[in-house]
Design a protein around this motif. Structure first.
Motif, PDB file in Angstrom:
ATOM      1  N   MET A 164      -7.551   2.943   6.473  1.00 46.53           N
ATOM      2  CA  MET A 164      -6.639   1.860   6.823  1.00 46.53           C
ATOM      3  C   MET A 164      -6.257   1.021   5.604  1.00 46.53           C
ATOM      4  SD  MET A 164      -6.114   2.234  10.057  1.00 46.53           S
ATOM      5  CE  MET A 164      -5.437   0.670  10.583  1.00 46.53           C
ATOM      6  N   LEU A 165      -7.086   1.059   4.573  1.00 48.67           N
ATOM      7  CA  LEU A 165      -6.860   0.260   3.378  1.00 48.67           C
ATOM      8  C   LEU A 165      -6.744   1.211   2.186  1.00 48.67           C
ATOM      9  CD1 LEU A 165      -9.601  -2.394   4.178  1.00 48.67           C
ATOM     10  CD2 LEU A 165      -7.149  -2.812   4.245  1.00 48.67           C
ATOM     11  N   LYS A 166      -5.602   1.853   2.077  1.00 46.64           N
ATOM     12  CA  LYS A 166      -5.437   2.921   1.105  1.00 46.64           C
ATOM     13  C   LYS A 166      -5.170   2.427  -0.308  1.00 46.64           C
ATOM     14  CE  LYS A 166      -3.779   6.369   4.400  1.00 46.64           C
ATOM     15  NZ  LYS A 166      -2.666   7.272   4.774  1.00 46.64           N
ATOM     16  N   GLU A 167      -4.720   1.200  -0.460  1.00 48.36           N
ATOM     17  CA  GLU A 167      -4.353   0.721  -1.776  1.00 48.36           C
ATOM     18  C   GLU A 167      -5.569   0.632  -2.693  1.00 48.36           C
ATOM     19  OE1 GLU A 167      -3.752  -0.870   1.015  1.00 48.36           O
ATOM     20  OE2 GLU A 167      -1.586  -0.955   1.303  1.00 48.36           O
ATOM     21  N   ASN A 168      -5.280   0.688  -3.991  1.00 47.95           N
ATOM     22  CA  ASN A 168      -6.298   0.390  -4.986  1.00 47.95           C
ATOM     23  C   ASN A 168      -6.832  -1.018  -4.721  1.00 47.95           C
ATOM     24  OD1 ASN A 168      -6.828  -1.109  -7.727  1.00 47.95           O
ATOM     25  ND2 ASN A 168      -7.194   1.061  -8.136  1.00 47.95           N
ATOM     26  N   TYR A 169      -8.144  -1.221  -4.919  1.00 51.99           N
ATOM     27  CA  TYR A 169      -8.728  -2.518  -4.592  1.00 51.99           C
ATOM     28  C   TYR A 169      -8.016  -3.659  -5.306  1.00 51.99           C
ATOM     29  CZ  TYR A 169     -11.762  -6.513  -4.403  1.00 51.99           C
ATOM     30  OH  TYR A 169     -12.232  -7.791  -4.229  1.00 51.99           O
ATOM     31  N   LEU A 170      -7.712  -3.497  -6.571  1.00 54.51           N
ATOM     32  CA  LEU A 170      -7.031  -4.567  -7.304  1.00 54.51           C
ATOM     33  C   LEU A 170      -5.646  -4.848  -6.735  1.00 54.51           C
ATOM     34  CD1 LEU A 170      -8.043  -3.991 -11.020  1.00 54.51           C
ATOM     35  CD2 LEU A 170      -8.704  -5.867  -9.507  1.00 54.51           C
ATOM     36  N   ASP A 171      -5.008  -3.819  -6.185  1.00 56.64           N
ATOM     37  CA  ASP A 171      -3.702  -4.038  -5.559  1.00 56.64           C
ATOM     38  C   ASP A 171      -3.822  -4.950  -4.350  1.00 56.64           C
ATOM     39  OD1 ASP A 171      -2.405  -2.476  -7.416  1.00 56.64           O
ATOM     40  OD2 ASP A 171      -2.456  -0.658  -6.196  1.00 56.64           O
ATOM     41  N   THR A 172      -4.942  -4.861  -3.630  1.00 56.81           N
ATOM     42  CA  THR A 172      -5.140  -5.750  -2.479  1.00 56.81           C
ATOM     43  C   THR A 172      -5.309  -7.189  -2.942  1.00 56.81           C
ATOM     44  OG1 THR A 172      -7.572  -5.524  -2.365  1.00 56.81           O
ATOM     45  CG2 THR A 172      -6.253  -3.871  -1.210  1.00 56.81           C
TER      46      THR A 172
END
Length: 212
Positions: A164-172
């Motif tokens: 559900m949270l596919k983005e790179n962590y830093l992108d979040t």
């Protein structure tokens, strides 16, 4: 194990009580506690929204292995922490909750209520919660014969969250209001914990750039 303690502004006055009970249980076991805030009502101000950001940065950077968080009811901190990738937070109001979370869900964070039900004997309840959370081995299941499906389901839950949270962590983090993130990560004890204990240099560099 490295454990971060974090509390929102409404409960900052109880930080010393919580810290004393946490350190009293985990330090004899060889664990370290990082009290990243709030230490008192004059400390760097945090809401339960900030706690989720703090927890995710420290866990994803591998600065700490576990987070003990809380607010008045524990519900706001629970929801805030669980919004973030890499954080699996349980709600804990008594020692049985801590034990069952460790055995069945085996996550990396707990949210406690520091106002609701925090009356006579509260420090004893905290001590017993921390004993059940940090002593013995985790992931044994409860009852023990349910270990296999419980371990499988805990893994599946982590897979669903990751999907559900596919983005790179830093992108979040970049997608959030910069002022919100800056407030969460600019406390001196938080920054010290991250810079001295963190292993992910990209996250450390992002926080340093945001706060300088």
């Amino acid at each position: 194990m490295k454990i971060a303690l974090m509390m929102e502004n409404s409960q900052a006055a109880k930080n010393a009580i919580v810290l004393k009970e946490l350190e009293g249980v985990v330090q004899p076991l060889g664990h370290q506690v990082f009290n990243v805030g709030m230490r008192d009502e004059q400390d760097h101000a945090l809401t339960y929204i900030h706690l989720g950001i703090q927890a995710s940065v420290l866990l994803n950077s591998q600065a700490v292995d576990f987070v003990v968080a809380g607010c008045g009811t524990g519900q706001g901190a629970l929801m805030s922490l669980n919004l973030h990738p890499g954080v699996v937070c349980g709600y804990c109001i008594d020692p049985a909750d801590a034990y069952l979370f460790a055995q069945i869900n085996n996550g990396n964070a707990l949210s406690l209520p520091f106002a609701k039900g925090f009356g006579w004997g509260a420090e004893l309840n905290l001590r017993f919660i921390f004993e059940k959370a940090f002593t013995g081995e985790k992931g044994h299941g409860y009852p023990p014969e349910r270990k296999e499906p419980q371990v499988r389901n805990a893994g599946l839950l982590n897979q669903v969250k990751a999907a559900m949270l596919k983005e790179n962590y830093l992108d979040t983090l970049r997608a959030l209001d910069p002022e919100l993130v800056r407030t969460a990560v600019s406390g001196p004890r938080f920054q010290q914990c991250l810079s001295e204990q963190g292993k992910n240099q990209e996250i450390i560099a992002f926080v340093r750039q945001l706060t300088h």
